[in-house]
Write an enzyme that holds these catalytic residues in place. Structure first.
Site, PDB file in Angstrom:
ATOM      1  N   ASP A 145       0.828  -1.302  -0.017  1.00  6.92           N
ATOM      2  CA  ASP A 145       0.126  -0.017  -0.043  1.00  6.92           C
ATOM      3  C   ASP A 145       0.851   1.175   0.012  1.00  6.92           C
ATOM      4  OD1 ASP A 145      -1.942  -1.855   0.445  1.00  6.92           O
ATOM      5  OD2 ASP A 145      -2.065  -1.507   2.539  1.00  6.92           O
ATOM      6  N   ALA A 146       0.250   2.348  -0.353  1.00  3.38           N
ATOM      7  CA  ALA A 146       1.094   3.606  -0.482  1.00  3.38           C
ATOM      8  C   ALA A 146       1.808   4.016   0.861  1.00  3.38           C
ATOM      9  CB  ALA A 146       0.174   4.716  -1.126  1.00  3.38           C
TER      10      ALA A 146
END
Ligand code: URA
Length: 246
Positions: A111-112
């Site tokens: 995930d970012a």
């Protein structure tokens, strides 16, 4: 290591060189005779055997890779960087943190906001195997969570929790500090760790991937990367059953 380089069990040096794409075995024999090959810093000789897992083989002063043209980078992904080749929202991407040539792709995704180890490579076969659920490569995460999970919550994580896409497989779980969970999983579902921790009532505040199969590196600073060593590539290939033993 060096003194074991002539063990009968080792592999013929010209074979190892040929497998690395340096040339045919015959041509590699010539290179050895010409003194262009070294093993653990010492000029090699014809007839020498090496342990590709342990010995450092160099051709013209450069350590040989496992396969010609293939590169493998281990990146410590910082938070806020997306794991795609291009982001539609203009956010920084992981591929901007590593050399642009040859073009590499992330293996799986974080995930970012997730930090930690990410592999990038142009080795399509290895990528496929590492990301395919049937190979079940272990990934270890350190999650800082809200609150202090009870033994019951840890047991649920260990045994499997119900998510909207089904039960999670059993996980390895440790609690190095009251609000820290070390989770080892081998599935690669979307936002899996965050959703597992949510499911037991302890949302993730910070998530760091600390291991991918056999790969660990606590020395890379956020945003830093390094090429995998030959031994690491071999160990990954062994983990997914592609190591060439022949
Ligand atoms: N699990 C998550 O929730 N996020 C990641 O980035 C990786 C695993």
């Amino acid at each position: 290591m060096a003194s074991d380089a002539e063990l009968p069990g080792g592999e013929r040096l010209q074979k190892v060189l040929a497998q690395a794409g340096i040339g045919s075995r015959r041509v590699c024999e010539d290179y050895i005779e010409d003194g262009r090959v070294s093993v653990n810093g010492v000029i090699a000789h014809l007839g020498q055997r090496v342990d590709p897992e342990a010995d450092v083989v160099e051709f013209d002063g450069s350590q040989i890779g496992v396969k010609a043209g293939l590169v493998h980078y281990l990146l410590n992904k910082p938070g806020g960087v997306v794991t795609t080749a291009q982001d539609t929202h203009g956010r920084p991407t992981v591929v901007e943190l590593v050399p642009t040539e040859p073009r590499v792709f992330p293996v799986g995704r974080l995930d970012a906001e997730t930090e930690g180890l990410l592999l990038l490579t142009n080795d399509g076969d290895l990528t496929h195997r590492l990301t395919h659920p049937s190979f079940g490569i272990e990934k270890e995460y350190l999650a800082e969570v809200e609150g202090a999970p009870s033994r019951g919550a840890l047991r649920r994580l260990r045994e499997g929790v119900e998510l909207d896409d089904g039960m999670t497989a059993p996980a390895k779980v440790a609690q190095p500090a009251p609000n820290l969970i070390r989770l080892t999983i081998h599935e690669g579902r979307n936002r899996q760790v965050r959703r597992m921790c949510d499911a037991v009532g302890h949302p993730v505040l910070r998530l760091v991937r600390t291991r991918i199969g056999p790969l660990v590196d606590a020395t890379l600073a956020p945003g830093e990367w390094r090429p995998l060593t030959q031994q690491e590539v071999r160990s990954l290939e062994r983990a997914v059953g592609t190591a060439e033993d022949a």
